[in-house]
Motif scaffolding. Structure first.
Motif, PDB file in Angstrom:
ATOM      1  N   GLY A 113      38.318  33.058  45.102  1.00 35.36           N
ATOM      2  CA  GLY A 113      38.101  33.402  43.696  1.00 35.36           C
ATOM      3  C   GLY A 113      38.666  34.760  43.347  1.00 35.36           C
ATOM      4  O   GLY A 113      39.068  35.533  44.214  1.00 35.36           O
ATOM      5  N   GLU A 114      38.691  35.039  42.052  1.00 36.97           N
ATOM      6  CA  GLU A 114      39.166  36.320  41.528  1.00 36.97           C
ATOM      7  C   GLU A 114      37.973  37.070  40.945  1.00 36.97           C
ATOM      8  O   GLU A 114      37.258  36.541  40.087  1.00 36.97           O
ATOM      9  CB  GLU A 114      40.202  36.104  40.430  1.00 36.97           C
ATOM     10  CG  GLU A 114      41.486  35.480  40.912  1.00 36.97           C
ATOM     11  CD  GLU A 114      42.486  35.292  39.783  1.00 36.97           C
ATOM     12  OE1 GLU A 114      42.127  35.488  38.601  1.00 36.97           O
ATOM     13  OE2 GLU A 114      43.634  34.943  40.090  1.00 36.97           O
ATOM     14  N   TYR A 115      37.766  38.313  41.406  1.00 36.70           N
ATOM     15  CA  TYR A 115      36.638  39.127  40.967  1.00 36.70           C
ATOM     16  C   TYR A 115      37.145  40.479  40.472  1.00 36.70           C
ATOM     17  O   TYR A 115      38.175  40.976  40.945  1.00 36.70           O
ATOM     18  CB  TYR A 115      35.670  39.368  42.137  1.00 36.70           C
ATOM     19  CG  TYR A 115      35.023  38.105  42.640  1.00 36.70           C
ATOM     20  CD1 TYR A 115      33.787  37.696  42.153  1.00 36.70           C
ATOM     21  CD2 TYR A 115      35.640  37.324  43.611  1.00 36.70           C
ATOM     22  CE1 TYR A 115      33.188  36.539  42.616  1.00 36.70           C
ATOM     23  CE2 TYR A 115      35.050  36.160  44.076  1.00 36.70           C
ATOM     24  CZ  TYR A 115      33.828  35.778  43.582  1.00 36.70           C
ATOM     25  OH  TYR A 115      33.240  34.627  44.029  1.00 36.70           O
ATOM     26  N   TYR A 116      36.410  41.071  39.542  1.00 39.98           N
ATOM     27  CA  TYR A 116      36.704  42.434  39.111  1.00 39.98           C
ATOM     28  C   TYR A 116      35.409  43.061  38.618  1.00 39.98           C
ATOM     29  O   TYR A 116      34.426  42.372  38.314  1.00 39.98           O
ATOM     30  CB  TYR A 116      37.798  42.477  38.035  1.00 39.98           C
ATOM     31  CG  TYR A 116      37.433  41.828  36.720  1.00 39.98           C
ATOM     32  CD1 TYR A 116      36.833  42.564  35.692  1.00 39.98           C
ATOM     33  CD2 TYR A 116      37.696  40.482  36.496  1.00 39.98           C
ATOM     34  CE1 TYR A 116      36.505  41.968  34.484  1.00 39.98           C
ATOM     35  CE2 TYR A 116      37.375  39.885  35.297  1.00 39.98           C
ATOM     36  CZ  TYR A 116      36.777  40.634  34.299  1.00 39.98           C
ATOM     37  OH  TYR A 116      36.450  40.025  33.106  1.00 39.98           O
ATOM     38  N   CYS A 117      35.399  44.398  38.550  1.00 39.06           N
ATOM     39  CA  CYS A 117      34.210  45.099  38.055  1.00 39.06           C
ATOM     40  C   CYS A 117      34.581  45.890  36.805  1.00 39.06           C
ATOM     41  O   CYS A 117      35.749  46.210  36.573  1.00 39.06           O
ATOM     42  CB  CYS A 117      33.620  46.016  39.124  1.00 39.06           C
ATOM     43  SG  CYS A 117      34.673  47.405  39.593  1.00 39.06           S
ATOM     44  N   VAL A 118      33.565  46.186  36.019  1.00 40.39           N
ATOM     45  CA  VAL A 118      33.726  47.015  34.828  1.00 40.39           C
ATOM     46  C   VAL A 118      32.737  48.165  34.940  1.00 40.39           C
ATOM     47  O   VAL A 118      31.537  47.948  35.129  1.00 40.39           O
ATOM     48  CB  VAL A 118      33.482  46.213  33.529  1.00 40.39           C
ATOM     49  CG1 VAL A 118      33.533  47.137  32.317  1.00 40.39           C
ATOM     50  CG2 VAL A 118      34.494  45.084  33.390  1.00 40.39           C
ATOM     51  N   ALA A 119      33.264  49.402  34.858  1.00 42.92           N
ATOM     52  CA  ALA A 119      32.426  50.605  34.874  1.00 42.92           C
ATOM     53  C   ALA A 119      32.172  51.011  33.422  1.00 42.92           C
ATOM     54  O   ALA A 119      33.107  51.063  32.622  1.00 42.92           O
ATOM     55  CB  ALA A 119      33.123  51.720  35.633  1.00 42.92           C
ATOM     56  N   THR A 120      30.907  51.289  33.099  1.00 42.95           N
ATOM     57  CA  THR A 120      30.542  51.585  31.704  1.00 42.95           C
ATOM     58  C   THR A 120      29.594  52.784  31.636  1.00 42.95           C
ATOM     59  O   THR A 120      28.665  52.894  32.444  1.00 42.95           O
ATOM     60  CB  THR A 120      29.823  50.369  31.070  1.00 42.95           C
ATOM     61  OG1 THR A 120      30.634  49.208  31.227  1.00 42.95           O
ATOM     62  CG2 THR A 120      29.544  50.596  29.599  1.00 42.95           C
ATOM     63  N   ASN A 121      29.845  53.684  30.685  1.00 43.10           N
ATOM     64  CA  ASN A 121      28.856  54.701  30.314  1.00 43.10           C
ATOM     65  C   ASN A 121      28.857  54.823  28.787  1.00 43.10           C
ATOM     66  O   ASN A 121      29.516  54.030  28.106  1.00 43.10           O
ATOM     67  CB  ASN A 121      29.099  56.039  31.035  1.00 43.10           C
ATOM     68  CG  ASN A 121      30.344  56.768  30.582  1.00 43.10           C
ATOM     69  OD1 ASN A 121      31.020  56.380  29.621  1.00 43.10           O
ATOM     70  ND2 ASN A 121      30.688  57.847  31.280  1.00 43.10           N
ATOM     71  N   ASP A 122      28.117  55.792  28.258  1.00 40.93           N
ATOM     72  CA  ASP A 122      27.987  55.930  26.798  1.00 40.93           C
ATOM     73  C   ASP A 122      29.308  56.216  26.095  1.00 40.93           C
ATOM     74  O   ASP A 122      29.432  56.008  24.890  1.00 40.93           O
ATOM     75  CB  ASP A 122      26.995  57.052  26.461  1.00 40.93           C
ATOM     76  CG  ASP A 122      25.582  56.725  26.907  1.00 40.93           C
ATOM     77  OD1 ASP A 122      25.285  55.528  27.091  1.00 40.93           O
ATOM     78  OD2 ASP A 122      24.776  57.662  27.087  1.00 40.93           O
ATOM     79  N   LEU A 123      30.301  56.697  26.842  1.00 40.83           N
ATOM     80  CA  LEU A 123      31.560  57.099  26.218  1.00 40.83           C
ATOM     81  C   LEU A 123      32.662  56.045  26.318  1.00 40.83           C
ATOM     82  O   LEU A 123      33.745  56.212  25.752  1.00 40.83           O
ATOM     83  CB  LEU A 123      32.045  58.408  26.836  1.00 40.83           C
ATOM     84  CG  LEU A 123      31.059  59.564  26.654  1.00 40.83           C
ATOM     85  CD1 LEU A 123      31.502  60.769  27.452  1.00 40.83           C
ATOM     86  CD2 LEU A 123      30.930  59.925  25.176  1.00 40.83           C
ATOM     87  N   GLY A 124      32.408  54.972  27.070  1.00 40.83           N
ATOM     88  CA  GLY A 124      33.426  53.939  27.166  1.00 40.83           C
ATOM     89  C   GLY A 124      33.285  53.097  28.419  1.00 40.83           C
ATOM     90  O   GLY A 124      32.265  53.147  29.112  1.00 40.83           O
ATOM     91  N   HIS A 125      34.316  52.340  28.701  1.00 39.73           N
ATOM     92  CA  HIS A 125      34.318  51.484  29.891  1.00 39.73           C
ATOM     93  C   HIS A 125      35.747  51.339  30.408  1.00 39.73           C
ATOM     94  O   HIS A 125      36.709  51.590  29.688  1.00 39.73           O
ATOM     95  CB  HIS A 125      33.723  50.111  29.572  1.00 39.73           C
ATOM     96  CG  HIS A 125      34.509  49.343  28.553  1.00 39.73           C
ATOM     97  ND1 HIS A 125      34.328  49.518  27.196  1.00 39.73           N
ATOM     98  CD2 HIS A 125      35.493  48.433  28.692  1.00 39.73           C
ATOM     99  CE1 HIS A 125      35.162  48.726  26.552  1.00 39.73           C
ATOM    100  NE2 HIS A 125      35.881  48.053  27.434  1.00 39.73           N
TER     101      HIS A 125
END
Length: 189
Positions: A113-125
């Protein structure tokens, strides 16, 4: 501008657009002439600059081809202030599917499979690049092969036993034929 003590005061002003590179110390220095030489004055200011996630990346362990049923661990990292939270997604034919929340996502691999992550804080992602899990030789197929070999061995043993049993019933009993003839003669007389 010179003040009454004979010291010189100057004001240096610079306008900068803050970014993640300015988080921490920033310094300002000025060099001025003194008695045929020069002197430098420096001052430092600590800046705390908030910024959206940067350099977001994902990694996989083990990084080689994995067997079906193997334990796989995906890790996400990012520079962000305030610290980022992480969400994991798996690409499917129906689009991205949210599969986990957290910096680390661990699972037993049953298919590639294909996986990815998303990093997020109050100022964006920011999204990481895609990680591809590839399934190689399967533990399941080894298990099935062992079961098939066991069944073939058992069937072979049964066939050999049955053949031996049939053959042993066709062989004459270990009796002395002369004794049988005597017994018959004795009964006849």
């Amino acid at each position: 501008m010179t003040n009454t003590e004979g010291t010189f005061i100057t004001k240096i002003q610079e306008t900068i657009t803050l970014s993640d590179t300015h988080d921490g110390y920033i310094s300002c220095s000025a060099t001025y002439p003194v008695n045929g030489g020069s002197k430098t004055a420096t001052t430092e200011v600590t800046l705390s600059v908030s910024y959206a996630p940067k350099d977001t990346s994902a990694s996989i362990s083990p990084s080689d081809l994995v067997s079906a049923g193997s334990w796989v661990e995906l890790s996400c990292s990012s520079r962000a202030k305030p610290p980022a939270s992480f969400t994991w997604f798996r690409n499917s034919k129906h689009g991205a599917i949210n599969v986990s929340v957290g910096q680390v996502y661990s699972f037993y691999a049953t298919e590639g499979g294909e996986y990815y992550c998303v990093a997020t804080n109050d100022l964006g992602h920011q999204r990481s690049s895609v990680i591809l899990t590839r399934i190689g030789g399967s533990r399941v197929s080894v298990c099935i092969t062992m079961k098939i070999l066991g069944i073939v061995t058992l069937c072979g043993a049964f066939i050999i036993f049955e053949s031996w049993f049939k053959l042993s019933n066709k062989l004459p009993k270990h009796t002395n034929e002369a004794d049988v003839d005597r017994v018959i003669e004795l009964q006849v007389t």
